[in-house]
Every structure is written in C-alpha cells, then in structure tokens.
Motif scaffolding. Structure first.
Motif, short mmCIF file in Angstrom:
data_model
loop_
_atom_site.label_atom_id
_atom_site.label_comp_id
_atom_site.label_asym_id
_atom_site.label_seq_id
_atom_site.Cartn_x
_atom_site.Cartn_y
_atom_site.Cartn_z
N ARG A 42 0.88 -1.18 0.00
CA ARG A 42 0.00 0.00 0.00
C ARG A 42 0.91 1.22 0.00
O ARG A 42 1.82 1.33 0.82
N GLU B 44 1.07 5.51 -0.26
CA GLU B 44 0.34 6.77 -0.10
C GLU B 44 1.19 7.91 -0.66
O GLU B 44 2.30 8.19 -0.16
N GLU C 162 0.58 12.65 -6.78
CA GLU C 162 -0.19 11.50 -7.22
C GLU C 162 0.15 11.09 -8.66
O GLU C 162 0.32 9.90 -8.95
N GLU D 61 1.74 7.51 -9.89
CA GLU D 61 1.09 6.69 -10.91
C GLU D 61 2.03 6.43 -12.09
O GLU D 61 2.12 5.30 -12.57
N ARG E 158 3.28 2.82 -13.40
CA ARG E 158 3.06 2.41 -14.80
C ARG E 158 4.37 2.00 -15.46
O ARG E 158 4.42 1.04 -16.22
N ARG F 156 -4.74 1.69 -8.31
CA ARG F 156 -5.10 2.98 -7.70
C ARG F 156 -6.30 2.69 -6.82
O ARG F 156 -7.37 2.30 -7.31
N SER G 199 -5.17 9.39 -3.58
CA SER G 199 -3.72 9.46 -3.34
C SER G 199 -3.15 8.12 -2.86
O SER G 199 -1.99 8.05 -2.50
N THR G 200 -3.98 7.08 -2.89
CA THR G 200 -3.57 5.77 -2.40
C THR G 200 -3.43 4.80 -3.57
O THR G 200 -4.32 4.67 -4.40
N PHE G 201 -2.28 4.14 -3.60
CA PHE G 201 -1.95 3.19 -4.67
C PHE G 201 -1.56 1.86 -4.04
O PHE G 201 -1.36 1.77 -2.84
#
Length: 105
Positions: free
Chosen positions: A16, A18, A24, A28, A32, A51, A55-57
């Motif tokens: 997780r 953040e 953000e 990302e 990717r 995603r 803002s959490t990935f």
C-alpha cells in the motif's frame, strides 16, 4: 522454469502506497513504468499496479515460491520505489506477505 498455474501460485505481496499531496501523478507514472521491470522477473507470476483512492496506490504480485517473493523484494522495482519514496510518498510503503488460499485463472 515452467510457467506457474493458478494452483501452485500460493504466495503474494500486497503493498500500500500513499502519495504526498500533489505527487499522485508522479506515483502513478512510476508504477506504470515499473511493469516493464516486472516482465523481466521470471519468478513474478502476476504483477498489478493499483489505484485505490485519490492518493492511495498499491502493488499486488504473486509467486509460486518464497525464492521468487524474496527476489522481487530485493529487485529493481523495490529499489526504484524506495529511491523515490522520500520525494513522492507521504509514508513508507506498507508491504504485507500474503498467502493465496484460492484463485481462478
């Protein structure tokens, strides 16, 4: 090494992540771009960048054995993420070792 089937893919990692406010898009983009590195890891059976919220990935990946999981944790994706962590992440990634108990594939 033979391809792993869903029945012998029993180990995974769930991370997780953040992002800092305003970072953000960069998080990302980093995730990717990491898919190419995952393709180069023969013991990483599946690799997903997620995603979860604004803002959490997350990253979810699977392995047929503990060797693959350990190699991944010591690999280039983890190194790239940790190198950028101070700049992009609000908190250190939370990485959980997960056992897969059932799968369809």
């Amino acid at each position: 090494m033979t391809a792993a089937s869903p029945t012998n893919v029993t180990l995974s990692l769930l991370a997780r992540i953040e992002a800092k406010p305003g970072k953000e898009a960069e998080v990302e983009a980093l995730l990717r771009s990491a898919v190419g590195l995952a393709v180069e890891e023969p013991r990483t059976v599946h690799w997903f960048a997620l995603r979860i919220g604004p803002s959490t990935f997350g990253i979810f990946d699977t392995f047929a054995d503990e060797v693959g999981r350990k190699e991944h944790l010591a690999g280039r994706i983890a190194a790239a993420l940790m190198a950028k962590a101070p700049e992009l992440l609000a908190t250190p990634p939370v990485i959980e070792h997960v056992d897969i108990i059932a799968a369809k594939g």
